[in-house]
Structures are given as structure tokens and as C-alpha cells.
Design a protein around this motif. Structure first.
Motif, PDB file in Angstrom:
ATOM      1  N   VAL A 164       0.804  -1.224   0.000  1.00 47.70           N
ATOM      2  CA  VAL A 164       0.000   0.000   0.000  1.00 47.70           C
ATOM      3  C   VAL A 164       0.847   1.288   0.000  1.00 47.70           C
ATOM      4  CG1 VAL A 164      -0.275  -0.131   2.511  1.00 47.70           C
ATOM      5  CG2 VAL A 164      -1.883   1.189   1.175  1.00 47.70           C
ATOM      6  N   GLY A 165       2.017   1.251   0.656  1.00 47.73           N
ATOM      7  CA  GLY A 165       2.829   2.469   0.754  1.00 47.73           C
ATOM      8  C   GLY A 165       3.236   3.030  -0.600  1.00 47.73           C
ATOM      9  N   ALA A 166       3.432   2.156  -1.588  1.00 47.58           N
ATOM     10  CA  ALA A 166       3.804   2.642  -2.919  1.00 47.58           C
ATOM     11  C   ALA A 166       2.667   3.486  -3.510  1.00 47.58           C
ATOM     12  CB  ALA A 166       4.132   1.462  -3.836  1.00 47.58           C
ATOM     13  N   PHE A 167       1.438   3.035  -3.286  1.00 47.46           N
ATOM     14  CA  PHE A 167       0.290   3.747  -3.852  1.00 47.46           C
ATOM     15  C   PHE A 167      -0.047   4.996  -3.032  1.00 47.46           C
ATOM     16  CE2 PHE A 167       0.333  -0.611  -5.211  1.00 47.46           C
ATOM     17  CZ  PHE A 167       0.286  -0.455  -6.591  1.00 47.46           C
ATOM     18  N   VAL A 168       0.287   4.957  -1.747  1.00 44.37           N
ATOM     19  CA  VAL A 168       0.197   6.170  -0.930  1.00 44.37           C
ATOM     20  C   VAL A 168       1.124   7.236  -1.522  1.00 44.37           C
ATOM     21  CG1 VAL A 168       0.731   7.167   1.331  1.00 44.37           C
ATOM     22  CG2 VAL A 168      -0.458   4.971   1.191  1.00 44.37           C
ATOM     23  N   ALA A 169       2.342   6.829  -1.874  1.00 46.14           N
ATOM     24  CA  ALA A 169       3.304   7.773  -2.456  1.00 46.14           C
ATOM     25  C   ALA A 169       2.772   8.355  -3.759  1.00 46.14           C
ATOM     26  CB  ALA A 169       4.652   7.084  -2.679  1.00 46.14           C
ATOM     27  N   ALA A 170       2.115   7.524  -4.562  1.00 49.51           N
ATOM     28  CA  ALA A 170       1.558   7.986  -5.845  1.00 49.51           C
ATOM     29  C   ALA A 170       0.490   9.055  -5.606  1.00 49.51           C
ATOM     30  CB  ALA A 170       0.968   6.808  -6.618  1.00 49.51           C
ATOM     31  N   LEU A 171      -0.423   8.786  -4.680  1.00 52.17           N
ATOM     32  CA  LEU A 171      -1.515   9.734  -4.433  1.00 52.17           C
ATOM     33  C   LEU A 171      -1.014  11.003  -3.761  1.00 52.17           C
ATOM     34  CD1 LEU A 171      -4.378   7.279  -3.406  1.00 52.17           C
ATOM     35  CD2 LEU A 171      -4.228   8.675  -5.487  1.00 52.17           C
ATOM     36  N   GLU A 172      -0.042  10.865  -2.858  1.00 52.64           N
ATOM     37  CA  GLU A 172       0.529  12.055  -2.220  1.00 52.64           C
ATOM     38  C   GLU A 172       1.206  12.945  -3.267  1.00 52.64           C
ATOM     39  OE1 GLU A 172       1.612  10.737   2.354  1.00 52.64           O
ATOM     40  OE2 GLU A 172       3.097  10.401   0.803  1.00 52.64           O
ATOM     41  N   ALA A 173       1.930  12.327  -4.206  1.00 51.53           N
ATOM     42  CA  ALA A 173       2.629  13.100  -5.241  1.00 51.53           C
ATOM     43  C   ALA A 173       1.626  13.853  -6.109  1.00 51.53           C
ATOM     44  CB  ALA A 173       3.498  12.179  -6.101  1.00 51.53           C
ATOM     45  N   ALA A 174       0.521  13.193  -6.429  1.00 51.98           N
ATOM     46  CA  ALA A 174      -0.460  13.813  -7.329  1.00 51.98           C
ATOM     47  C   ALA A 174      -1.293  14.871  -6.620  1.00 51.98           C
ATOM     48  CB  ALA A 174      -1.363  12.735  -7.929  1.00 51.98           C
ATOM     49  N   ALA A 175      -1.738  14.569  -5.410  1.00 51.50           N
ATOM     50  CA  ALA A 175      -2.673  15.471  -4.722  1.00 51.50           C
ATOM     51  C   ALA A 175      -1.947  16.491  -3.848  1.00 51.50           C
ATOM     52  CB  ALA A 175      -3.649  14.653  -3.869  1.00 51.50           C
TER      53      ALA A 175
ATOM     54  N   ASP B 163      -1.208  11.068 -13.843  1.00 54.42           N
ATOM     55  CA  ASP B 163      -0.256  10.944 -14.947  1.00 54.42           C
ATOM     56  C   ASP B 163       0.937  10.106 -14.466  1.00 54.42           C
ATOM     57  OD1 ASP B 163       1.007  11.283 -17.377  1.00 54.42           O
ATOM     58  OD2 ASP B 163       0.984  13.469 -17.315  1.00 54.42           O
ATOM     59  N   VAL B 164       1.852   9.884 -15.361  1.00 57.48           N
ATOM     60  CA  VAL B 164       2.974   8.973 -15.113  1.00 57.48           C
ATOM     61  C   VAL B 164       3.755   9.306 -13.832  1.00 57.48           C
ATOM     62  CG1 VAL B 164       4.451  10.293 -16.686  1.00 57.48           C
ATOM     63  CG2 VAL B 164       5.037   7.962 -16.153  1.00 57.48           C
ATOM     64  N   GLY B 165       3.859  10.583 -13.492  1.00 58.11           N
ATOM     65  CA  GLY B 165       4.668  10.974 -12.333  1.00 58.11           C
ATOM     66  C   GLY B 165       4.187  10.352 -11.027  1.00 58.11           C
ATOM     67  N   ALA B 166       2.880  10.121 -10.909  1.00 56.67           N
ATOM     68  CA  ALA B 166       2.352   9.486  -9.690  1.00 56.67           C
ATOM     69  C   ALA B 166       2.898   8.066  -9.573  1.00 56.67           C
ATOM     70  CB  ALA B 166       0.827   9.474  -9.726  1.00 56.67           C
ATOM     71  N   PHE B 167       2.975   7.367 -10.700  1.00 66.92           N
ATOM     72  CA  PHE B 167       3.426   5.978 -10.675  1.00 66.92           C
ATOM     73  C   PHE B 167       4.951   5.903 -10.566  1.00 66.92           C
ATOM     74  CE2 PHE B 167      -0.743   6.262 -12.524  1.00 66.92           C
ATOM     75  CZ  PHE B 167      -1.431   5.351 -11.736  1.00 66.92           C
ATOM     76  N   VAL B 168       5.634   6.935 -11.061  1.00 63.58           N
ATOM     77  CA  VAL B 168       7.079   7.056 -10.824  1.00 63.58           C
ATOM     78  C   VAL B 168       7.325   7.148  -9.311  1.00 63.58           C
ATOM     79  CG1 VAL B 168       9.085   8.560 -11.109  1.00 63.58           C
ATOM     80  CG2 VAL B 168       7.573   8.115 -13.055  1.00 63.58           C
TER      81      VAL B 168
END
Lengths: 273, 273
Positions: A164-175, B163-168
Motif C-alpha cells: 500500500v505504501g507505494a500507492f500512498v506515495a503515488a496519491l501524495e505526489a499527485a494530490a 499521470d505517469v509521475g504518480a506511478f514514478v
């Protein structure tokens, strides 16, 4: 000789994976260690970041391995999260958690458009672009992101798999937000465990294998702690822990002797780094 | 009165989305601005982080909107990435990019187990747990992570979409690595564009709407730059840019006048923050 300054604990908090069980088997001496703690009249709690199972199922699994455990003694990130959300009147939630733990959230109103809180656990193959983008839309509408853990990977069949932490990082980066983490190593999680035994931090010993969740979390919450050399613990972790006054035991099997020695020289390092 | 210290540019690099086009339409004066630059004898390049289209398709779309553009004038992160990978003899790649841009990578050996490089672009609904976990396994085996951009979201139909940056961010958190970003704002991307016109940084003007990719990237690569107030640009961005010596124009329609004034007082701020 017992340290005259040492205060014996009145409860022991055990981590599970890597401390009592490992790769589906019971670690040698684990059942005996838990029994010895009970036999000495201490309270027992099991604190785990397992996100996909109910406390009752976890207690049953421990019992199946010969370790006495009761559902009311098991605290998971999901149970702590649900308890916190219930304390907020009218809180509407969007759940992205394993189906097995959804019953913990029963009674909390669901909202799949503009909830107050998005709860993110490990949902494995249900981590799709659509599910994550939907959560992102909710965060933009003002929802808080609560994560059952920040572990970016876990060990599955001997290999690391995304957690889950990887996807937390994704959402934090985007939002552009920072998730509220519900499990170890957060202080509220340890506080909930302390509340359940009605003890102060300096009356409790935490035993775990993970320096960043078990040891750092317990230390920052004011608990004494032991690092066991099973599970995730590396020689570097042992050296780091000893430098900062944490007791290192080869495994949980050494715990009864350690406690019999009168809880010797057990520092309570705060602000563990 | 023209600034006597000003040197006229010999090429103009245009960003596309937010600068020339917006929400599927041509911005007012964009076609005339590009024509004016060509008419003054300057070279033209289009620098874009669009990850899902080939340079020829992007040139065609610009032409369809009345903006003269040729495939050889379009640099995308994917074309720059493929060119860099070709310079590494025997480099084996795992591609997670839009099918439309896969032809750019033709001839590079594929390896879906232990490649040298995992290339990550925007793959929309193909961002599945299985695809990301497979990439994570490759990174653990030593692959480098190359990202076509670090944008965590893009504007689609007026709303922000992952976008891609979230998954990066997700893969970086899990693998403990740092992605190599191929598009704006990286210096190698601007250097590739300079190479294509055989000019030095101080002979080129970059025009874009994004302060973090267009302006910061150009400034850090030593190019002069103009921020246009269309697209992503906010009043706060304008104020920040002006503080740091970047010229702000209301839109690209103001570019011909700006150039006719003799490229006045155009600073080249390096290390833009």
C-alpha cells in the motif's frame, strides 16, 4: 544482577510477522515466550500492520500455531483506523481496503464521490488506474487520505511485492497531500494499544523485528522496546538499535530469560532516528 | 528603445499544450506567432512532454490547427529517451509506454525479466498492479527507471487526471531508486534540442506556460525564456517568474512584438528555483 533502576513491565506488546511467525511457520520459542509473559501476570497485546485480516482471524491463526491469543488482544491498523473514524460524528468514508476487513468499518456512512476520508489499505490486484484516479478526484475535493500503512513492499513467498505504501506515495505526489498513517509506527496507534491495557508508556515493553515500525514507533511513543534478530532485522539494524539504547535479542525465545533478569538496563529512547 | 546589451535569438523553442494549443483548440495568435518567428529567419522547435503521440502526429495536429510544423521540428520526451537508449550498445529495455510511441523504440532489444532500463510513460488504464509489480521486480534486479515525465497529473477534459509521475513516485518509494526523467525540465532534453539546431544556449529563446518544466528547465539549461499567461500559469507563477528575471507575456500572441523590440532586457537566469 538486576538493575536497581529497572521497572518491570506490566504488559508486553508483540509484533507478529517476523517476531512470532515467519513465512507461515511459528518461530522457535514463540509460543513459550507468550505463555511465559502471561504466566508472569503481564497483559499481552499483538500489534500488527497486517491489513487484510480481521483481529479474530489473526488470533485464530496464532492459536493454530500454538500461540495463545484472543481477538480482543489483537490491534491492527484497520481496527485502529475504524475506531478513530467512529469518533468523528457523521464522517463519510470511501474504502479501498481488503474485502476481509470491511466489516470493521460497518456503520460508517459510505460516500464514493466526496467523502471526508479515503481509507487506503492493501488491495492487491484492485489497485487499478480507475480506482486510484477516483481516489485522486476525491482528494482534490478535500478528502483526507488515511493509509493503513506506509510499507512500500511486503514479503510474499520470499519475494518483495508492492504494498500500500507505494500507492500512498503515488496519491501524495499527485494530490500534494500527506497521508495519515493508522498503524505502526504512529503514536496514536501505540496510544490506542496503551488505552486497551490502561497503562502508561513506561509500563509496557514492545517486542518486534522491524526497526522502522516496531522499534521507532514504540520508542517515539515512550515505550521500552526489544528488537529481535528474526524477520526483517539486519546486522546494520542491530548495530543502530544498540547505539540508541535498544535491547537486541537473538529471537523472541530469549524474552523469558530477559524478563526474569528483572528487565535490566532497559532504556526508553525517545525520538528514535 | 532596444536594449543595447540584448542579443537577438536565432531559434525559438515552443511548448505546445497551454502555449500554442489549449483544450483541443488553437490559442489566439499562436499560428501568427510561429509564422512571424519563421519569417524573421529563426529556427523553430516544438518541445513537449506529451508521451502518447509520435512527433509526426504532433506536427500534423499543429498543422491541422493552422500552425506550420514539421515532424523533424518536434522533440518529445519519448523521442529523446529512445535516442539516448540507442547510444548505449546492447541496451535491453522493458517498455511501459503508450502503444502509439512504441515505434520510436524499434530495434532496441526487449527484455521483460531483467532489462537494463524500464521505460515508464503514461499508459492510462494499463497502470495495473501486475504491470507495476513486474516493473518493481525488474528494478530490484538492477534495472534503471527512466520516466518520460514526472508530471503527477495532467488536464483531461478540464479535470486533473493521474499521470505517469504518480506511478514514478510509487516505484521510487518501493525500489528506493530515483528515476531518470527524459523530458522537460531536464538539461539533457534541452541539450538535445540545442543540438538539433546546432546553437548555443544563449542563442535560443524558450516560450512556455509551465514554470516548473518550461521555464525552470530552460533557465537551468542556460536558455532565455518567456512565460506565457495561458495554460497552467497562475498569477503566483507570474510574480515568481518576474522576480527571477523571466519575461512574462500575456500570451504567445505578444511574442512577435516582443521580438521586434529587439529582444529587450532578456535575462538568462540560471538555477531557477
Amino acid at each position: 544482577m538486576p538493575d536497581p533502576a529497572a521497572v518491570p513491565p506490566r504488559a508486553v506488546f508483540f509484533d507478529i510477522e517476523g517476531t512470532l511467525l515467519h513465512d507461515g511457520a511459528c518461530l522457535e520459542g514463540a509460543a513459550e515466550a507468550v505463555s511465559a509473559v502471561r504466566g508472569a501476570g503481564l497483559a499481552v497485546r499483538f500489534l500488527t500492520n497486517i491489513t487484510a485480516r480481521l483481529p479474530a482471524a489473526i488470533a485464530r491463526a496464532l492459536t493454530d500455531h500454538g500461540i495463545e491469543a484472543h481477538a480482543g488482544e489483537v490491534l491492527t491498523a484497520a481496527s485502529a483506523c475504524a475506531a478513530s473514524l467512529r469518533r468523528r460524528p457523521g464522517c463519510r468514508v470511501h474504502l479501498l481496503v481488503d474485502h476481509a476487513v470491511e466489516p470493521l468499518f460497518e456503520g460508517l456512512p459510505r460516500d464514493d464521490h466526496a467523502p471526508h476520508v479515503v481509507v487506503l489499505g492493501d488491495i492487491g490486484a484492485r489497485f487499478t488506474f480507475a480506482a486510484l484516479d477516483q481516489a485522486f478526484q476525491m482528494l482534490q475535493r478535500g478528502a483526507e487520505l488515511w493509509a493503513l500503512s506506509r510499507n512500500p513492499f511486503w514479503f510474499n513467498d520470499g519475494r518483495r511485492q508492492l504494498d500500500v505504501g507505494a500507492f500512498v506515495a503515488a496519491l501524495e505526489a499527485a494530490a500534494g497531500c500527506t497521508a495519515i498513517v493508522c498503524g505502526k509506527p504512529t503514536i496514536p496507534f501505540f496510544q490506542a494499544a496503551l488505552d486497551s491495557v490502561a497503562l502508561a508508556p513506561d509500563e509496557v515493553l514492545m517486542v518486534g523485528d522491524d526497526i522502522s515500525t516496531d522499534v521507532a514507533g514504540a520508542a517515539n511513543a515512550g515505550l521500552a522496546c526489544c528488537l529481535v534478530g528474526t524477520g526483517k532485522c539486519t546486522p546494520a539494524h542491530m548495530a543502530q538499535a544498540q547505539t540508541q539504547g535498544v535491547t537486541v535479542l537473538p529471537s523472541v525465545a530469549a524474552l523469558p530469560d530477559f524478563l526474569r533478569q528483572g528487565f535490566p538496563a532497559l532504556d526508553r529512547p525517545r525520538q528514535f532516528h
